[in-house]
Write an enzyme that holds these catalytic residues in place. Structure first.
Site, PDB file in Angstrom:
ATOM      1  N   ARG A 103       0.824  -1.293  -0.242  1.00  0.00           N
ATOM      2  CA  ARG A 103       0.115   0.208   0.064  1.00  0.00           C
ATOM      3  C   ARG A 103       0.796   1.266  -0.009  1.00  0.00           C
ATOM      4  O   ARG A 103       0.468   2.346   0.432  1.00  0.00           O
ATOM      5  CB  ARG A 103      -0.815  -0.031   1.247  1.00  0.00           C
ATOM      6  CG  ARG A 103      -2.023  -1.186   1.249  1.00  0.00           C
ATOM      7  CD  ARG A 103      -3.489  -0.653   1.663  1.00  0.00           C
ATOM      8  NE  ARG A 103      -4.312  -1.719   1.635  1.00  0.00           N
ATOM      9  CZ  ARG A 103      -4.597  -2.663   2.391  1.00  0.00           C
ATOM     10  NH1 ARG A 103      -3.756  -2.701   3.693  1.00  0.00           N
ATOM     11  NH2 ARG A 103      -5.571  -3.604   2.295  1.00  0.00           N
ATOM     12  N   LYS A 162       2.854  10.724 -12.798  1.00  0.00           N
ATOM     13  CA  LYS A 162       1.770   9.889 -13.383  1.00  0.00           C
ATOM     14  C   LYS A 162       2.579   8.765 -13.503  1.00  0.00           C
ATOM     15  O   LYS A 162       3.790   8.387 -14.012  1.00  0.00           O
ATOM     16  CB  LYS A 162       1.659  10.310 -14.825  1.00  0.00           C
ATOM     17  CG  LYS A 162       0.561  11.309 -14.880  1.00  0.00           C
ATOM     18  CD  LYS A 162       0.150  11.642 -16.611  1.00  0.00           C
ATOM     19  CE  LYS A 162      -0.807  12.467 -16.544  1.00  0.00           C
ATOM     20  NZ  LYS A 162      -1.213  12.792 -18.025  1.00  0.00           N
ATOM     21  N   GLU A 194       9.165  15.327 -27.044  1.00  0.00           N
ATOM     22  CA  GLU A 194       8.455  16.191 -25.905  1.00  0.00           C
ATOM     23  C   GLU A 194       9.228  17.443 -25.592  1.00  0.00           C
ATOM     24  O   GLU A 194       8.550  18.379 -25.367  1.00  0.00           O
ATOM     25  CB  GLU A 194       8.628  14.857 -24.558  1.00  0.00           C
ATOM     26  CG  GLU A 194       8.392  13.694 -24.721  1.00  0.00           C
ATOM     27  CD  GLU A 194       6.675  13.797 -24.541  1.00  0.00           C
ATOM     28  OE1 GLU A 194       6.027  14.731 -24.196  1.00  0.00           O
ATOM     29  OE2 GLU A 194       5.804  12.702 -24.672  1.00  0.00           O
ATOM     30  N   LYS A 234       7.274  21.989 -16.770  1.00  0.00           N
ATOM     31  CA  LYS A 234       6.338  20.929 -16.081  1.00  0.00           C
ATOM     32  C   LYS A 234       5.974  21.120 -14.724  1.00  0.00           C
ATOM     33  O   LYS A 234       5.006  20.742 -14.271  1.00  0.00           O
ATOM     34  CB  LYS A 234       7.039  19.489 -16.362  1.00  0.00           C
ATOM     35  CG  LYS A 234       6.159  18.173 -15.714  1.00  0.00           C
ATOM     36  CD  LYS A 234       6.204  17.414 -16.911  1.00  0.00           C
ATOM     37  CE  LYS A 234       5.077  16.352 -16.486  1.00  0.00           C
ATOM     38  NZ  LYS A 234       5.131  14.990 -16.890  1.00  0.00           N
ATOM     39  N   GLU A 278      -4.871  16.522 -13.373  1.00  0.00           N
ATOM     40  CA  GLU A 278      -4.925  16.743 -14.608  1.00  0.00           C
ATOM     41  C   GLU A 278      -6.455  17.154 -14.936  1.00  0.00           C
ATOM     42  O   GLU A 278      -7.409  16.302 -15.604  1.00  0.00           O
ATOM     43  CB  GLU A 278      -4.929  15.486 -15.423  1.00  0.00           C
ATOM     44  CG  GLU A 278      -4.800  15.828 -17.241  1.00  0.00           C
ATOM     45  CD  GLU A 278      -4.148  14.600 -17.988  1.00  0.00           C
ATOM     46  OE1 GLU A 278      -3.035  14.346 -17.860  1.00  0.00           O
ATOM     47  OE2 GLU A 278      -5.116  14.035 -18.431  1.00  0.00           O
ATOM     48  N   ARG A 336      -3.070  20.731 -16.804  1.00  0.00           N
ATOM     49  CA  ARG A 336      -2.007  19.698 -17.185  1.00  0.00           C
ATOM     50  C   ARG A 336      -2.549  18.772 -18.513  1.00  0.00           C
ATOM     51  O   ARG A 336      -1.768  18.393 -19.275  1.00  0.00           O
ATOM     52  CB  ARG A 336      -2.263  18.683 -15.965  1.00  0.00           C
ATOM     53  CG  ARG A 336      -0.949  17.614 -16.295  1.00  0.00           C
ATOM     54  CD  ARG A 336      -0.904  16.788 -14.905  1.00  0.00           C
ATOM     55  NE  ARG A 336       0.341  16.073 -15.230  1.00  0.00           N
ATOM     56  CZ  ARG A 336       0.963  15.268 -14.388  1.00  0.00           C
ATOM     57  NH1 ARG A 336       0.458  15.458 -12.962  1.00  0.00           N
ATOM     58  NH2 ARG A 336       1.829  14.453 -14.663  1.00  0.00           N
ATOM     59  N   ASN A 348      -0.928  16.771 -23.045  1.00  0.00           N
ATOM     60  CA  ASN A 348      -1.198  15.791 -23.805  1.00  0.00           C
ATOM     61  C   ASN A 348      -1.403  16.434 -25.404  1.00  0.00           C
ATOM     62  O   ASN A 348      -1.812  15.489 -26.198  1.00  0.00           O
ATOM     63  CB  ASN A 348      -2.574  15.097 -23.470  1.00  0.00           C
ATOM     64  CG  ASN A 348      -2.525  14.801 -22.196  1.00  0.00           C
ATOM     65  OD1 ASN A 348      -1.515  14.154 -21.905  1.00  0.00           O
ATOM     66  ND2 ASN A 348      -3.639  15.008 -21.378  1.00  0.00           N
ATOM     67  N   HIS A 363      -0.878  13.916 -28.163  1.00  0.00           N
ATOM     68  CA  HIS A 363      -0.829  12.538 -27.333  1.00  0.00           C
ATOM     69  C   HIS A 363      -1.815  11.606 -28.035  1.00  0.00           C
ATOM     70  O   HIS A 363      -1.963  10.540 -27.765  1.00  0.00           O
ATOM     71  CB  HIS A 363      -0.560  12.522 -26.114  1.00  0.00           C
ATOM     72  CG  HIS A 363       0.804  12.866 -25.522  1.00  0.00           C
ATOM     73  ND1 HIS A 363       1.443  14.120 -26.075  1.00  0.00           N
ATOM     74  CD2 HIS A 363       1.754  12.090 -24.762  1.00  0.00           C
ATOM     75  CE1 HIS A 363       2.765  13.903 -25.467  1.00  0.00           C
ATOM     76  NE2 HIS A 363       2.907  12.776 -24.872  1.00  0.00           N
ATOM     77  N   HIS A 366      -0.998   8.083 -29.354  1.00  0.00           N
ATOM     78  CA  HIS A 366      -1.422   6.852 -28.697  1.00  0.00           C
ATOM     79  C   HIS A 366      -2.025   5.974 -29.777  1.00  0.00           C
ATOM     80  O   HIS A 366      -1.786   4.834 -29.953  1.00  0.00           O
ATOM     81  CB  HIS A 366      -2.334   7.093 -27.488  1.00  0.00           C
ATOM     82  CG  HIS A 366      -1.697   7.522 -26.299  1.00  0.00           C
ATOM     83  ND1 HIS A 366      -2.468   7.871 -25.395  1.00  0.00           N
ATOM     84  CD2 HIS A 366      -0.299   7.793 -26.132  1.00  0.00           C
ATOM     85  CE1 HIS A 366      -1.592   8.212 -24.328  1.00  0.00           C
ATOM     86  NE2 HIS A 366      -0.315   8.267 -24.833  1.00  0.00           N
ATOM     87  N   HIS A 385       7.530   6.248 -28.732  1.00  0.00           N
ATOM     88  CA  HIS A 385       6.399   7.267 -28.371  1.00  0.00           C
ATOM     89  C   HIS A 385       6.671   8.567 -28.617  1.00  0.00           C
ATOM     90  O   HIS A 385       5.786   9.381 -29.344  1.00  0.00           O
ATOM     91  CB  HIS A 385       6.575   7.198 -26.565  1.00  0.00           C
ATOM     92  CG  HIS A 385       5.606   8.254 -25.961  1.00  0.00           C
ATOM     93  ND1 HIS A 385       4.217   8.175 -25.869  1.00  0.00           N
ATOM     94  CD2 HIS A 385       5.882   9.515 -25.483  1.00  0.00           C
ATOM     95  CE1 HIS A 385       3.782   9.178 -25.303  1.00  0.00           C
ATOM     96  NE2 HIS A 385       4.674   9.957 -24.856  1.00  0.00           N
TER      97      HIS A 385
HETATM   98  N1  GLY Z   1       3.070  13.471 -19.974  1.00  0.00           N
HETATM   99  C1  GLY Z   1       2.108  13.953 -19.465  1.00  0.00           C
HETATM  100  C2  GLY Z   1       1.920  14.426 -18.138  1.00  0.00           C
HETATM  101  O1  GLY Z   1       2.833  14.267 -17.287  1.00  0.00           O
HETATM  102  O2  GLY Z   1       0.878  15.064 -17.623  1.00  0.00           O
END
Ligand code: GLY
Length: 356
Positions: A118, A140, A182, A221, A231, A235, A239, A242, A246, A259
């Site tokens: 946990r 994330k 990125e 960031k 998010e 945030r 994306n 993205h 994806h 990626h």
């Molecule tokens: N890679 C996108 C984020 O960290 O929100």
């Protein structure tokens, strides 16, 4: 060495950015976590180059677990194997996981850290450009499933992030370019200055400015994550490119394109749509393509069927029943979120000859 603090109340942490200090990291970790047994988790490539020397810099014995390199390691199977390994070594709640590798290792170890017993602490030592500028910061974590990318995971902030840009010297060109996607994304969504700076560089001379560039990306960031950790709003701009990225990754089961390569394709697609809808300043896509080309990122991909693309987007964790939040840019450096009907956007891309 520079230091940034990601301010998230009790989950705040620092990000150290510099070069030539990786052999000092073990001592810093041991002094920060004196009562913890250390479990290093890495992949076979990083292990081959750095594993023995890195482990030898710890004063106390630690355990090293080496996983297969590649996106396939972000799976339920690897998750289970890693948990079983750690439990068989007798991991305790006060121990520490060290994620030593690229985004795959960081995401998997972060998720194991969130869930094993946990919750056990972890630190990130990202070794790829993509992980140093994006995935190691912001908490994330997760794994892929047969339905798509990062569909099982958790927000789980690390205790510290150590970014040594010397690790980039042993990356092959394709993996360096992967991370550049990125970096270019940050320019597109947040900083025209960064975008212009990148335009004056190429894949060789960028190394003289890499520490500063990585610092700028991490600082963007940091700001975004501090404003919106989970998010709910800002945030989402991270994306950019993205959603279609994806699609490209998943359509070829993560094997054909990296990626970053896929995100490059996604940024071009959404920017073209933005220009078609008069949301994006005309000529923006051409500027993005020009910069992607400079860093050897592809803008043409093997075609995907319309049905495959639609199905992958429907399974995207950000999709509601019919729509999804797409990230557009008004112009370089300014992004915004716009929910759009998935079928409409797929049909419009089809009209633009995007699908087979
Ligand atoms: N890679 C996108 C984020 O960290 O929100």
């Amino acid at each position: 060495m520079k230091e940034l603090t990601v301010n998230l109340g009790e989950y705040s942490y620092s990000v150290l950015i510099g070069n030539g200090f990786w052999k000092d990291i073990p001592k810093i970790v041991e002094s920060d976590f004196p009562d913890s047994k250390i479990f290093i988790v890495t992949d076979e490539n990083v292990n081959e180059i750095y594993g023995n020397e890195f482990e030898s810099c710890f004063s106390n014995p630690c355990k090293r677990i080496v996983l297969r390199q590649g996106e396939g390691t972000k799976s339920f199977k690897s998750y289970e194997q890693l948990c079983d390994n750690l439990l068989s070594f007798g991991i305790k709640r006060n121990d520490l996981l060290v994620a030593f590798g690229g985004g795959v290792i960081g995401d998997l170890v972060g998720f194991v850290s969130a869930t094993i017993l946990r919750g056990v602490k972890f630190v990130q030592i990202p070794t790829t450009l993509l992980a140093q500028t994006d995935s190691s910061i912001g908490g994330k974590t997760g794994i892929n499933t047969k339905f798509g990318k990062n569909l099982v995971g958790a927000f789980n902030q690390p205790q510290k992030v150590f970014i040594d840009t010397d690790f980039l010297k042993t990356l092959n060109n394709r993996i360096f370019s992967d991370g550049m996607a990125e970096v270019i994304k940050y320019g597109c969504i947040y900083s025209e200055n960064l975008f212009q700076k990148l335009n004056k560089l190429n894949e060789v001379n960028i190394f003289s400015e890499i520490n500063e560039i990585i610092y700028e990306c991490c600082d963007i960031k940091r700001h975004v994550v501090e404003t919106d950790e989970k998010e709910a709003g800002l945030r989402k701009i991270l994306n950019f490119g993205h959603t279609f990225g994806h699609v490209i990754e998943k359509a070829f089961e993560y094997e054909r394109y990296t990626h970053g390569e896929s995100v490059a394709g996604g940024m071009v697609a959404i920017s073209l749509l933005g220009e078609k809808y008069n949301l994006t300043e005309k000529g923006t896509t051409a500027r993005i393509i020009n910069l992607l080309n400079k860093f050897n990122l592809p803008i043409k991909f093997e075609k995907i069927s319309k049905q495959t693309a639609e199905k992958i987007i429907q399974n995207d964790k950000k999709a509601t029943s019919n729509s999804i939040d797409f990230i557009f840019i008004n112009q370089i450096g300014k992004a915004f979120v716009k929910p759009l009907d998935i079928s409409k956007i797929i049909n419009d891309l089809d009209d633009m000859n995007y699908f087979s």
